[in-house]
Design a protein around this motif. Structure first.
Motif, PDB file in Angstrom:
ATOM      1  N   ARG A 139      33.938  38.564  39.595  1.00 56.51           N
ATOM      2  CA  ARG A 139      35.328  38.144  39.873  1.00 56.51           C
ATOM      3  C   ARG A 139      36.047  39.046  39.064  1.00 56.51           C
ATOM      4  O   ARG A 139      35.715  39.521  38.136  1.00 56.51           O
ATOM      5  N   ARG A 150      39.656  39.783  37.132  1.00 59.17           N
ATOM      6  CA  ARG A 150      40.852  39.116  36.657  1.00 59.17           C
ATOM      7  C   ARG A 150      41.931  40.179  36.832  1.00 59.17           C
ATOM      8  O   ARG A 150      41.921  41.209  36.612  1.00 59.17           O
ATOM      9  N   HIS A 151      42.998  39.564  37.203  1.00 58.65           N
ATOM     10  CA  HIS A 151      44.389  40.169  37.381  1.00 58.65           C
ATOM     11  C   HIS A 151      45.304  40.049  36.328  1.00 58.65           C
ATOM     12  O   HIS A 151      45.526  39.017  35.608  1.00 58.65           O
TER      13      HIS A 151
END
Length: 55
Positions: free
Chosen positions: A52, A54-55
């Motif tokens: 995943r 991360r933003h």
């Protein structure tokens, strides 16, 4: 055997026919290895491979 390609600019490029066959066979081999590895790998391993971001 040599293959001569002419570009739009009028330049010529020579390539060995052997190089095309070697490259094509290598791509096919790697694709086959990937498909076989995907069959053997358990589902949890495939899920863990996706990370995943991360933003």
């Amino acid at each position: 055997m040599k293959i001569v390609h002419k570009t739009r600019n009028g330049e010529t490029r020579e390539a060995l026919l052997k190089e095309y066959f070697i490259t094509a066979s290598l791509i096919a081999l790697l694709k086959r290895v990937g498909e076989e590895a995907a069959k053997v790998a358990p589902n949890r391993t495939k899920d863990q491979a996706l990370a995943r971001i991360r933003h």
